[in-house]
Design an enzyme around this catalytic site. Structure first.
Site, PDB file in Angstrom:
ATOM      1  CG  ASP A   1      -2.178   0.819   0.990  1.00 36.40           C
ATOM      2  OD1 ASP A   1      -2.499   1.090  -0.180  1.00 36.40           O
ATOM      3  OD2 ASP A   1      -2.825   1.188   1.976  1.00 36.40           O
TER       4      ASP A   1
ATOM      5  CG  HIS B   1      -4.313  10.645   2.630  1.00 34.30           C
ATOM      6  ND1 HIS B   1      -5.368  10.561   3.517  1.00 34.30           N
ATOM      7  CD2 HIS B   1      -3.418   9.701   3.034  1.00 34.30           C
ATOM      8  CE1 HIS B   1      -5.126   9.605   4.411  1.00 34.30           C
ATOM      9  NE2 HIS B   1      -3.955   9.075   4.141  1.00 34.30           N
TER      10      HIS B   1
ATOM     11  CD  GLU C   1      -6.441   4.956   4.497  1.00 33.85           C
ATOM     12  OE1 GLU C   1      -5.788   4.110   3.858  1.00 33.85           O
ATOM     13  OE2 GLU C   1      -5.928   5.759   5.291  1.00 33.85           O
TER      14      GLU C   1
ATOM     15  CD  GLU D   1      -5.447   2.844  -0.168  1.00 35.82           C
ATOM     16  OE1 GLU D   1      -4.709   2.151  -0.894  1.00 35.82           O
ATOM     17  OE2 GLU D   1      -5.221   3.038   1.039  1.00 35.82           O
TER      18      GLU D   1
ATOM     19  CG  ASP E   1      -5.847   0.333   3.537  1.00 38.67           C
ATOM     20  OD1 ASP E   1      -5.804  -0.855   3.869  1.00 38.67           O
ATOM     21  OD2 ASP E   1      -5.037   1.194   3.945  1.00 38.67           O
TER      22      ASP E   1
ATOM     23  NE  ARG F   1      -8.143   6.623   9.328  1.00 41.88           N
ATOM     24  CZ  ARG F   1      -7.354   6.496   8.265  1.00 41.88           C
ATOM     25  NH1 ARG F   1      -6.099   6.083   8.386  1.00 41.88           N
ATOM     26  NH2 ARG F   1      -7.811   6.785   7.058  1.00 41.88           N
TER      27      ARG F   1
ATOM     28  CD  GLN G   1      -3.361   4.429  10.571  1.00 44.59           C
ATOM     29  OE1 GLN G   1      -4.573   4.459  10.385  1.00 44.59           O
ATOM     30  NE2 GLN G   1      -2.491   4.876   9.687  1.00 44.59           N
TER      31      GLN G   1
ATOM     32  CE  LYS H   1      -3.824   2.082   7.299  1.00 47.46           C
ATOM     33  NZ  LYS H   1      -4.614   2.993   6.447  1.00 47.46           N
TER      34      LYS H   1
ATOM     35  CB  THR I   1      -7.734  -4.719   2.036  1.00 47.57           C
ATOM     36  OG1 THR I   1      -6.842  -4.354   3.086  1.00 47.57           O
ATOM     37  CG2 THR I   1      -7.576  -3.752   0.873  1.00 47.57           C
TER      38      THR I   1
ATOM     39  CD  GLU J   1      -7.690  13.243   3.603  1.00 42.77           C
ATOM     40  OE1 GLU J   1      -8.037  14.263   2.979  1.00 42.77           O
ATOM     41  OE2 GLU J   1      -7.241  12.234   3.038  1.00 42.77           O
TER      42      GLU J   1
END
Lengths: 443, 443
Positions: free
Chosen positions: A140, A147, A211, A213, A245, A249, A252, A265, A269, A386
């Site tokens: 990844d 971002h 996410e 992606e 993904d 948080r 993380q 993560k 996925t 975000e």
């Protein structure tokens, strides 16, 4: 010929229409100019490769049995007719091109094979879609500067980008075994994170995020010890898909110093079931990201004139969402992100060249994620973190608020390649609903 | 019964000797109490599973053909006689225990099968050794607090450990496809790093390092979504090997913020050819690391009484080195590291439990690296980066200095499990020589 993408040919002809009526409908993701590959099964049946056309799937094994293919196209269709597409990917670009040209001819209006091929179609709403490739390795990247800068702004508003960001495509190895096909629900994971009082706790994730992606699927690539120069790196990519993904948080934030994301993560996925080939995307090649004037020039091993001129892809990406309340009230899905692949600071060829620059091998079926494809505008914030960072959370059209995802929320991505003079093509959906955390095992 | 390790039985009897004379030699790594598994080939022959005994290899396929096995041991020997050991690993602990008991009986002094089995032995110096398992996924932990603290001291001498270190086993996904068997040379990789003037450059790595690690090989583990509680987590491990996590330190320093190590680690990882089974290590179970008095208690999902009492392993680990000049002068190899698995802050059961706590699956053949097994004393610094940080570099017995590895340097690890009342067992060697960087591809 666009860099890293195959040449244009009759399969891209915007005038070509299909005898499959739904493939000619305005707005379809799967016109005859697309022809993405996937793996499907009918109730109780085995997994086998197919090609999406309108609202139908062309069953490649049935097509082989019906005698629709010969020569290189026959070899390719055979390699694509099993439970995963890896054998086709391993044949390289020539094979997928031969298959595309033949399938395009079969499905084109006026085809002499219409009657035979019609017998090989299965309505898409009667099949289950499966993970189309065995993903040996999932890397990844973090290729969007918007971002990256938003996520780094809290750490250091004056220098939000990590030191290496403008010099190389930053990436990490993620977990390949938990890559699954969109459509399967995602259970809220357990994990360890800091509680409000600053002490660690273990329990269901409190900050589950998506996410948005884009993923590249590796075809025939390099052997260990053999770097791929950037000028040839695009050729290693068989095709592309949408990729979610999922990110815990809270987990993380606590775990990632200093070795990066791990359990935050590897929970899951999701990838879209249809792989849009590099051939199909040829008309949508775009210049690489225009670096800011203050940006340094990347080192030569990441730079090739062709890649700078046409190594980008013009694909619009959206994220949609419903909540349990929205569904109960019959509300329309909310579009919560609108962004574009043009916002990626690095091309996929640069990612491939960097990845192999130390001699690391890429293997057939490996997936490279772009990282969150955020753009500069507020609607381009392609994950909730975000939005939380800038506004504390998201307000949905019905007034509901979300900082992170709640149980029962459903999220899906769509993608669309569009250019004047060509027929737009889409990527289908990458969708999942959040299930509650399972009960924790004792012992 | 030691936690996570199988029960002791007649195969651990220190009085048992083998009719293979070299297996009774003092100091051998492979007495009859060990019986590690590997994959070998004779010149021009196919790869097949074998068991090390003294300076010989028992050819399992030949043993099967000679009728040496029946029942569960026959099934296990069959699963272990192909080109990789994964089929044996997938059978679970019962199979490896049955195989061990039978092979121990066959090779024991006085065995009625001596004549038949002698025909199935191949001298180890006549075979090539191969990667014994297909490694689907390689997860690397950072489980030594001494390594972690030394590496963190420069950042913050008062708080050298990352915030999560005492609360969970920190880890990252590393690259499985570049895991190779010890014995193969490692080419110095190219990479991007900051030059002395602070600007990025691309070229051969200038700070190539080893990391002395220990690896656990997963046997039959969990399905996606099913965490393994710590009390049962040790059982997921089939066996152990030595592991060298080659590291490009200059590349690592530049690339790892914020997503962790990537190309600095995927250049190559070497593992020792023989997998020492959990059965063989049963006598060497040890208490888990004694936390410092000021340390917090880990959360319950990482704590089980059995694992705390006996989830450690008593294995001494050494690193040896020669330089081209040492070899030219006929100098003895220099022992440059002496450490012990007892220095790991986390047990392998805790690593397995943490890894699966979010529902991530572990698969048969996955490798978990311990991270650099450094101890508190200077001789316990288990990579060059720690020595460079504290003393600027290493001085070899002949006066040569090394900050990092130079072309032609050869490094190898040895390991030894030893406990009063039991026959010591070893791990063989994990060895590689550094080759010069290959010429950079043009284009």
């Amino acid at each position: 010929m666009p860099h890293g993408l195959p040449a244009l040919d009759e399969t891209h002809d915007p005038a070509r229409r299909s005898w499959v009526a739904s493939a000619n409908a305005p707005g379809t993701d799967f016109p005859i100019q697309n022809l993405p590959l996937g793996v499907f099964s009918r109730a109780g049946g085995e997994k086998r490769g197919g090609i999406a056309i309108g609202d139908q799937v062309l069953d490649l094994a049935a097509g082989l049995a019906a005698g629709l293919f010969e020569g290189a196209a026959r070899e390719a269709a055979g390699a694509a007719s099993g439970p995963v597409l890896n054998p086709l990917l391993a044949l390289g670009r020539g094979a997928s091109r031969a298959l595309r040209r033949r399938v395009s001819a079969i499905l084109a209006a006026g085809s002499a094979d219409q009657a035979k091929a019609a017998e090989c179609l299965v309505p898409m709403d009667q099949v289950a879609l499966h993970l189309p490739v065995t993903v040996g390795n999932f890397t990844d990247f973090m290729a969007s500067r918007f971002h990256t800068a938003r996520m780094g702004a809290k750490r250091d508003p004056a220098n939000p980008l990590p030191p290496a960001f403008l010099h190389l495509p930053i990436a990490y190895h993620s977990r390949a075994t938990t890559v699954r096909v969109g459509g399967e629900a995602v259970a809220r994971p357990h994990g360890q994170a800091l509680g409000p009082d600053g002490t660690p706790r273990f329990g269901p994730c409190q900050a589950l995020d998506f996410e948005l992606e884009f993923g590249a699927v590796i075809g025939r690539a390099n052997r260990m010890g053999e770097p791929i120069p950037v000028a040839r790196a695009g050729e290693a990519i068989f095709g592309y898909c949408l990729l979610n993904d999922w990110s815990a948080r809270d987990v993380q934030r606590f775990e990632m110093m200093p070795l990066g994301p791990f359990l935050s993560k590897s929970l899951s996925t999701s990838v879209s079931p249809w792989i849009v080939t590099a051939e199909a995307l040829a008309p949508f090649a775009a210049p690489a990201f225009a670096r800011f004037e203050s940006d340094p020039e990347p080192l030569p091993y990441l730079m090739a004139a062709g890649d700078q001129a046409a190594g980008g892809l013009d694909v619009a990406l959206d994220c949609w969402m419903t909540t349990p309340r929205m569904r109960a009230e019959g509300a329309a899905p909310a579009r919560i992100v609108a962004t574009s692949l043009r916002h990626l600071h690095w091309t996929f060829a640069q990612m491939v060249a960097h990845h192999t620059s130390n001699g690391c091998d890429l293997r057939t079926g490996d997936v490279l994620g772009s990282g969150t494809v955020s753009g500069p505008e507020p609607e381009g914030r392609a994950c909730l973190a975000e939005v939380v960072m800038e506004e504390g959370g998201l307000t949905l059209p019905n007034g509901e608020r979300r900082s992170f995802l709640e149980d029962g929320d459903e999220v899906w991505f769509t993608g669309r390649a569009e250019r004047a003079g060509y027929v737009p093509i889409g990527f289908g959906e990458c969708r999942a609903r959040i299930d509650p955390a399972k009960s924790w095992p004792m012992g």
